[in-house]
Design an enzyme around this catalytic site. Structure first.
Site, PDB file in Angstrom:
ATOM      1  N   ASP A  12       0.214   1.532  12.485  1.00 48.88           N
ATOM      2  CA  ASP A  12       1.624   1.127  12.506  1.00 48.88           C
ATOM      3  C   ASP A  12       1.944   0.225  11.314  1.00 48.88           C
ATOM      4  O   ASP A  12       1.081  -0.523  10.842  1.00 48.88           O
ATOM      5  CB  ASP A  12       1.906   0.399  13.829  1.00 48.88           C
ATOM      6  CG  ASP A  12       3.392   0.327  14.120  1.00 48.88           C
ATOM      7  OD1 ASP A  12       4.168   1.063  13.476  1.00 48.88           O
ATOM      8  OD2 ASP A  12       3.785  -0.458  14.998  1.00 48.88           O
ATOM      9  N   HIS A  30       4.439   6.009   4.413  1.00 47.05           N
ATOM     10  CA  HIS A  30       3.591   7.054   5.006  1.00 47.05           C
ATOM     11  C   HIS A  30       2.637   7.627   3.953  1.00 47.05           C
ATOM     12  O   HIS A  30       1.466   7.885   4.219  1.00 47.05           O
ATOM     13  CB  HIS A  30       4.449   8.179   5.597  1.00 47.05           C
ATOM     14  CG  HIS A  30       5.345   7.739   6.724  1.00 47.05           C
ATOM     15  ND1 HIS A  30       4.912   6.908   7.727  1.00 47.05           N
ATOM     16  CD2 HIS A  30       6.650   8.010   6.993  1.00 47.05           C
ATOM     17  CE1 HIS A  30       5.914   6.696   8.578  1.00 47.05           C
ATOM     18  NE2 HIS A  30       6.971   7.342   8.151  1.00 47.05           N
ATOM     19  N   LEU A 124     -19.176  13.091  11.317  1.00 44.80           N
ATOM     20  CA  LEU A 124     -17.980  12.528  11.943  1.00 44.80           C
ATOM     21  C   LEU A 124     -17.032  13.641  12.395  1.00 44.80           C
ATOM     22  O   LEU A 124     -16.917  14.666  11.729  1.00 44.80           O
ATOM     23  CB  LEU A 124     -17.252  11.670  10.887  1.00 44.80           C
ATOM     24  CG  LEU A 124     -15.897  11.091  11.301  1.00 44.80           C
ATOM     25  CD1 LEU A 124     -16.090   9.922  12.256  1.00 44.80           C
ATOM     26  CD2 LEU A 124     -15.108  10.644  10.070  1.00 44.80           C
TER      27      LEU A 124
HETATM   28  C1  FPP Z   1       3.856   4.247  12.149  1.00 45.57           C
HETATM   29  O1  FPP Z   1       4.462   3.438  11.170  1.00 45.57           O
HETATM   30  C2  FPP Z   1       3.276   5.411  11.551  1.00 45.57           C
HETATM   31  C3  FPP Z   1       3.587   6.695  11.855  1.00 45.57           C
HETATM   32  C4  FPP Z   1       4.595   7.072  12.860  1.00 45.57           C
HETATM   33  C5  FPP Z   1       2.965   7.810  11.147  1.00 45.57           C
HETATM   34  C6  FPP Z   1       1.540   7.619  10.786  1.00 45.57           C
HETATM   35  C7  FPP Z   1       1.278   8.423   9.580  1.00 45.57           C
HETATM   36  C8  FPP Z   1       0.482   8.070   8.550  1.00 45.57           C
HETATM   37  C9  FPP Z   1      -0.355   6.859   8.524  1.00 45.57           C
HETATM   38  C10 FPP Z   1       0.386   8.886   7.327  1.00 45.57           C
HETATM   39  C11 FPP Z   1       0.124  10.303   7.554  1.00 45.57           C
HETATM   40  C12 FPP Z   1      -1.170  10.580   8.184  1.00 45.57           C
HETATM   41  C13 FPP Z   1      -1.958  11.547   7.792  1.00 45.57           C
HETATM   42  C14 FPP Z   1      -3.164  11.840   8.547  1.00 45.57           C
HETATM   43  C15 FPP Z   1      -1.681  12.336   6.603  1.00 45.57           C
HETATM   44  P1  FPP Z   1       6.019   3.193  11.254  1.00 45.57           P
HETATM   45  O2  FPP Z   1       6.696   4.220  10.445  1.00 45.57           O
HETATM   46  O3  FPP Z   1       6.452   3.137  12.689  1.00 45.57           O
HETATM   47  O4  FPP Z   1       6.156   1.778  10.582  1.00 45.57           O
HETATM   48  P2  FPP Z   1       7.167   0.622  10.978  1.00 45.57           P
HETATM   49  O5  FPP Z   1       6.785   0.161  12.371  1.00 45.57           O
HETATM   50  O6  FPP Z   1       6.910  -0.429   9.947  1.00 45.57           O
HETATM   51  O7  FPP Z   1       8.540   1.193  10.904  1.00 45.57           O
END
Ligand code: FPP
Length: 227
Positions: A12, A30, A124
């Site tokens: 997150d 992201h 893994l």
């Molecule tokens: C949460 O941060 C993250 C997500 C909903 C997406 C997670 C995706 C990635 C880490 C990148 C893609 C992954 C791969 C495997 C290619 P948020 O957007 O909710 O952040 P915020 O809370 O600061 O708004």
């Protein structure tokens, strides 16, 4: 020494990181977050971890803008295309949990191709949670049990979950400062040790993971028993 086979991570803080850096688009976060996925995967393989499960897209993430949802799917597709070599060279198996049926066809195909090409690897297992929600997973498992018409046990129910192939979670990490599980692996985390970190996911490093692993080793895990 505590047994450590399975780490699960709620990644997150991507959107906040992008904003903090002065970027208008959350997507930059992201994109940066995907780089941390690669680094952590290599490290997990090096330390001999069996399972690394990463929350990439939840059943609730459909509420985000169409632009962000479609960016995330394209990013996962690009990520898998690029990381196939890493998986093939390092004995890494790729798996998913979640309901893949409503994902775009190109991503479904990329996922199934990657799984097929890595299915016999014994190092893994990287598990991406895509269109995953624990409640949805449990309800799908309940419906399988109802169809079978037999009473379930803990073991037989476990076998009906998306994660049936994997050991339970030993260590759950959430970055980004919030202290909640957000519908992630509710069943599988029954005895997981939990660490909630303020660091935003794009700033999470391999050294930070190592520090958590040290603390994990100091925790006394009793699994409901006594010393
Ligand atoms: C949460 O941060 C993250 C997500 C909903 C997406 C997670 C995706 C990635 C880490 C990148 C893609 C992954 C791969 C495997 C290619 P948020 O957007 O909710 O952040 P915020 O809370 O600061 O708004």
């Amino acid at each position: 020494m505590n047994d450590l086979k399975h780490i699960a991570i709620i990644m997150d803080g991507n959107g906040r990181w992008a904003k903090k850096q002065g970027f208008f688009k959350r997507m930059v976060g992201h994109e940066e977050g995907a780089k941390r996925v690669r680094e952590l995967t290599i490290h997990a393989q090096n330390i001999g971890l069996k399972y690394l499960t990463l929350y990439a897209f939840s059943t609730e993430n459909w509420k985000r803008s169409e632009e962000e949802v479609s960016f995330l799917f394209k990013l996962m597709d690009r990520y898998l295309q690029k990381e196939l070599k890493l998986f093939l060279d390092n004995d890494i198996r790729f798996e998913t949990i979640g309901d893949l049926n409503s994902l775009p066809k190109y991503l479904q195909k990329r996922i199934s191709d990657t799984k097929r090409q890595t299915k016999d690897f014994k190092g893994l297992t990287q598990v991406l949670a895509v269109n995953y929600g624990s409640q949805d997973e449990i309800v799908r498992a309940v419906n399988k049990a109802v169809k079978k018409g037999t009473e379930v046990t803990v073991d037989s129910f476990n076998n009906m979950l998306d994660s049936s192939d994997f050991d339970p979670v030993d260590l759950l990490i959430r970055t980004g400062g919030d202290v909640r599980i957000s519908n992630f692996l509710l069943w599988q985390c029954a005895y997981a040790e939990m660490f909630f970190e303020d660091t935003l996911w794009p700033e999470f490093t391999v050294d930070m993971l190592d520090k958590i692993l040290e603390k994990f080793q100091q925790r006394e895990r009793r699994f409901g028993g006594v010393e």
